[in-house]
Design a protein around this motif. Structure first.
Motif, PDB file in Angstrom:
ATOM      1  N   ASP A 484       0.832  -1.202   0.000  1.00  0.00           N
ATOM      2  CA  ASP A 484       0.000   0.000   0.000  1.00  0.00           C
ATOM      3  C   ASP A 484       0.867   1.254   0.000  1.00  0.00           C
ATOM      4  OD1 ASP A 484       0.925   0.423   2.599  1.00  0.00           O
ATOM      5  OD2 ASP A 484      -0.847  -0.454   3.524  1.00  0.00           O
ATOM      6  N   GLY A 485       0.219   2.398  -0.082  1.00  0.00           N
ATOM      7  CA  GLY A 485       0.934   3.659  -0.189  1.00  0.00           C
ATOM      8  C   GLY A 485       1.724   4.038   1.048  1.00  0.00           C
ATOM      9  N   TYR A 486       1.271   3.590   2.237  1.00  0.00           N
ATOM     10  CA  TYR A 486       1.999   3.916   3.481  1.00  0.00           C
ATOM     11  C   TYR A 486       3.388   3.277   3.459  1.00  0.00           C
ATOM     12  CZ  TYR A 486      -2.732   5.053   5.068  1.00  0.00           C
ATOM     13  OH  TYR A 486      -3.985   5.581   5.177  1.00  0.00           O
ATOM     14  N   GLU A 487       3.424   1.982   3.177  1.00  0.00           N
ATOM     15  CA  GLU A 487       4.704   1.269   3.165  1.00  0.00           C
ATOM     16  C   GLU A 487       5.605   1.775   2.037  1.00  0.00           C
ATOM     17  OE1 GLU A 487       6.428  -3.338   2.991  1.00  0.00           O
ATOM     18  OE2 GLU A 487       4.259  -2.945   2.959  1.00  0.00           O
ATOM     19  N   ALA A 488       5.003   2.022   0.875  1.00  0.00           N
ATOM     20  CA  ALA A 488       5.792   2.533  -0.253  1.00  0.00           C
ATOM     21  C   ALA A 488       6.414   3.887   0.089  1.00  0.00           C
ATOM     22  CB  ALA A 488       4.904   2.646  -1.489  1.00  0.00           C
ATOM     23  N   THR A 489       5.658   4.740   0.784  1.00  0.00           N
ATOM     24  CA  THR A 489       6.176   6.066   1.174  1.00  0.00           C
ATOM     25  C   THR A 489       7.348   5.930   2.128  1.00  0.00           C
ATOM     26  OG1 THR A 489       4.010   7.089   0.863  1.00  0.00           O
ATOM     27  CG2 THR A 489       5.578   8.249   2.272  1.00  0.00           C
ATOM     28  N   LEU A 517       0.458  11.318   7.156  1.00  0.00           N
ATOM     29  CA  LEU A 517       1.549  12.192   7.592  1.00  0.00           C
ATOM     30  C   LEU A 517       2.529  11.442   8.485  1.00  0.00           C
ATOM     31  CD1 LEU A 517      -0.473  15.468   8.300  1.00  0.00           C
ATOM     32  CD2 LEU A 517       0.862  14.879   6.266  1.00  0.00           C
ATOM     33  N   GLU A 518       2.010  10.528   9.319  1.00  0.00           N
ATOM     34  CA  GLU A 518       2.895   9.746  10.188  1.00  0.00           C
ATOM     35  C   GLU A 518       3.762   8.778   9.390  1.00  0.00           C
ATOM     36  OE1 GLU A 518       0.248   7.901  12.914  1.00  0.00           O
ATOM     37  OE2 GLU A 518       0.138   9.640  14.264  1.00  0.00           O
ATOM     38  N   SER A 519       3.280   8.325   8.237  1.00  0.00           N
ATOM     39  CA  SER A 519       4.068   7.401   7.412  1.00  0.00           C
ATOM     40  C   SER A 519       5.155   8.112   6.624  1.00  0.00           C
ATOM     41  CB  SER A 519       3.151   6.638   6.455  1.00  0.00           C
ATOM     42  OG  SER A 519       2.598   7.516   5.490  1.00  0.00           O
ATOM     43  N   GLY A 520       5.132   9.461   6.631  1.00  0.00           N
ATOM     44  CA  GLY A 520       6.186  10.218   5.953  1.00  0.00           C
ATOM     45  C   GLY A 520       5.701  11.110   4.839  1.00  0.00           C
ATOM     46  N   CYS A 521       4.407  11.075   4.516  1.00  0.00           N
ATOM     47  CA  CYS A 521       3.886  11.916   3.443  1.00  0.00           C
ATOM     48  C   CYS A 521       3.995  13.392   3.837  1.00  0.00           C
ATOM     49  CB  CYS A 521       2.428  11.571   3.143  1.00  0.00           C
ATOM     50  SG  CYS A 521       2.214   9.923   2.428  1.00  0.00           S
ATOM     51  N   ASP A 522       4.260  14.222   2.864  1.00  0.00           N
ATOM     52  CA  ASP A 522       4.403  15.664   3.117  1.00  0.00           C
ATOM     53  C   ASP A 522       3.088  16.405   2.938  1.00  0.00           C
ATOM     54  OD1 ASP A 522       7.518  15.911   3.275  1.00  0.00           O
ATOM     55  OD2 ASP A 522       7.116  14.669   1.505  1.00  0.00           O
ATOM     56  N   GLY A 523       2.177  15.846   2.170  1.00  0.00           N
ATOM     57  CA  GLY A 523       0.878  16.462   1.941  1.00  0.00           C
ATOM     58  C   GLY A 523      -0.198  15.414   1.805  1.00  0.00           C
ATOM     59  N   TYR A 524      -1.452  15.881   1.799  1.00  0.00           N
ATOM     60  CA  TYR A 524      -2.580  14.945   1.761  1.00  0.00           C
ATOM     61  C   TYR A 524      -3.727  15.613   1.017  1.00  0.00           C
ATOM     62  CZ  TYR A 524      -6.717  12.427   3.464  1.00  0.00           C
ATOM     63  OH  TYR A 524      -7.896  11.734   3.556  1.00  0.00           O
TER      64      TYR A 524
END
Length: 542
Positions: A484-489, A517-524
């Protein structure tokens, strides 16, 4: 004479031996002898014989004394007999009393024996009852344990059912938002300056109806979370005046697009200079106000709609200090008095027999009531049929002197035309497993001149980042097969920590933004997203 003397002597001896106090030591036997025998040849006899009168007197005295002694003896004997009889009577009485006491003791002993026997029987009965109670207790414990296991299983099933229902609704939300994102997106792309007025109206209607459908999906999802106890309130400090002004600006534009020229929209603030700070959920506050204003717009054909707040109120329903009372008043059809009690119930709607049909699922007021309660306030309504309604709710507040807010950009009305950006020297990686969404995003971004790369899953996104150092930004879909996107991020950030990653998801939930945001994403950004808003967000990181 000898006989009398012998009797007297015997009497004297008897009394002396018996311990008599009358004769003992008073009249010795010799004197008695001489008294009664004056003719005795002894010296005393001669002496007494000489004086005959004296002898007579002495003799009489002796007789008198003897009589007295005899009387005393008889009296003493009588007293002794009386005392003996008294003693005998007392002895008999005491013997009788002792016998009675012995009988009573015997009866008491017999009664005590009976009580002991009865107590033994009772103890045996109690012992048997204790055994029965113990058996019954063990039986009840087994029943309770079995019932507890059943209830626990039922609770687990209910919780599992709630989770499944919530998960189902979340998935439904995702599945509906995903194609809706493409529908609204491509409709926006069709809007350009050369489009006819009618076509623009058609596109506007597409957006409006898609927004209604998305709002319905969100309300159903919120209802499910409330019933499952999973509704979360995310609190932060925000300005009341600024929030209401943003809502006012939005509905001015909305009223114009809906063609509601007959309705006047008014915003009533306590003071432009005096502001109040709410420590509450900004998103849910806007949801409550929007629900009440939407209802007012729906049930008001002409007149006015006013909304705002007052910091001090005289309502009989609210007496608490440090509360703000918000209101939304309209001049609409009003609410019948018999329906005012359950207007906040789930699926409750106002229907009339007129020619107009008022659509809606009846969830807005139900959600508003529960959200206000979770945020620490109360909600109520005053209404008169055909005169209008006034909805009020309270929320705790802080004075502006206690909290300093960071200055935020004022919310602007959403633009329908794409802004122009020049990203000809930029490369953007779009990670999206839905082909329609990729085509939509590619169409938006390519107008800026940016180069677009495609990855259909998390694994491909990591490979693309490793192989293309020119990538300036990643648009990461969260829900994808495999990784999923969390792990990929997280893995992308481990390779290139400074590479901006913007999460895009159809799960429009507050926890999704936090998790992203906790997984490392800068925006949402949530789907369906507004193209101008998406481009503005991307531009902030390029």
């Amino acid at each position: 004479m000898l006989k009398i003397s012998a009797i007297i002597s015997r009497f004297s001896l008897i009394k002396i031996n018996s311990g008599s106090f009358l004769l003992k030591g008073i009249i010795p036997p010799p004197i008695i002898f001489f008294l009664f025998f004056p003719s005795y040849n002894g010296t005393a006899g001669l002496y007494f014989a000489t004086y005959l009168p004296l002898k007579i007197i002495i003799g009489l005295s002796g007789i008198i004394l003897l009589v007295i002694i005899i009387l005393l003896f008889l009296f003493r004997e009588r007293k002794i007999k009386q005392f003996s009889r008294k003693l005998e009577n007392e002895l008999k009485e005491r013997v009788k009393r002792i016998n009675d006491q012995e009988k009573e003791i015997q009866l008491q002993k017999e009664e005590h024996t009976k009580q002991i026997n009865l107590s033994d029987k009772q103890n045996d009965l109690i012992h048997k009852q204790t055994i029965e109670l113990e058996k019954h207790r063990h039986h009840l414990e087994k029943i309770v344990d079995a019932r507890t296991d059943e209830l626990k299983l039922a609770k687990e099933k209910a919780e599992e059912s709630d989770l499944l229902k919530t998960s189902f609704l979340e998935n439904m939300s995702h599945e509906i938002r995903t194609p809706m994102n493409a529908i609204m997106g491509f409709a926006t792309l069709l809007n350009d300056a050369n489009m006819s007025a009618n076509n623009k109206k058609y596109l506007s209607r597409i957006h409006t109806n898609c927004s209604v459908l998305l709002s319905l999906i969100d309300n159903i999802l919120d209802m499910s979370k409330i019933q499952a106890g999973q509704m979360e309130i995310v609190k932060s400090n925000f300005s009341v005046n600024e929030a209401l002004q943003n809502i006012y600006n939005y509905y001015l534009k909305e009223k114009e697009e809906l063609g509601l020229e007959n309705i006047e929209l008014n915003l009533k603030l306590e003071s432009a200079s005096k502001d109040y700070i709410l420590y509450s959920d900004y998103f849910r506050f806007k949801q409550i106000m929007s629900s009440l204003i939407n209802n007012a717009l729906k049930y008001t054909e002409k007149g006015s709609i006013s909304f705002g707040y007052i910091p001090h109120f005289n309502s009989e329903y609210e007496k608490e200090p440090h509360m703000l009372q918000f209101f939304v008043e309209d001049t609409g059809i009003g609410i019948p008095s018999e329906k005012s009690d359950f207007i906040f119930d789930r699926f409750s709607k106002i229907e009339n027999n007129g020619p107009k049909l008022y659509r809606g699922a009846g969830l807005g007021l139900y959600l508003s009531k529960h959200l206000v309660g979770l945020m620490g306030g109360k909600i109520w309504v005053h209404s008169r049929l055909l005169k209008g309604s006034a909805f009020n709710f309270t929320l705790p507040y802080f004075d502006t002197s206690d909290v300093k807010l960071k200055k935020k950009k004022k919310e602007k009305p959403k633009k329908k035309v794409l802004p122009s950006y020049d990203w000809r020297n930029k490369t953007i990686l779009i990670v999206e497993d839905e082909q329609n969404n990729f085509v939509y995003l590619n169409e938006i971004i390519k107008r800026t001149g940016a180069k677009v790369l495609e990855a259909k899953n998390g694994k491909q996104s990591i490979e693309s980042v490793e192989n293309h150092s020119e990538i300036n930004l990643v648009l990461m879909d969260i829900m994808m097969p495999g990784m999923d996107g969390y792990e990929a991020t997280r893995k992308i950030k481990s390779v290139r920590p400074g590479l901006p990653v913007i999460a895009q998801t159809a799960y429009a939930l507050a926890k999704e933004k936090k998790k992203s945001l906790e997984s490392g994403c800068d925006g949402y950004i949530s789907k369906p997203y507004d193209p101008p808003a998406l481009l503005e967000l991307i531009n902030n990181f390029l």
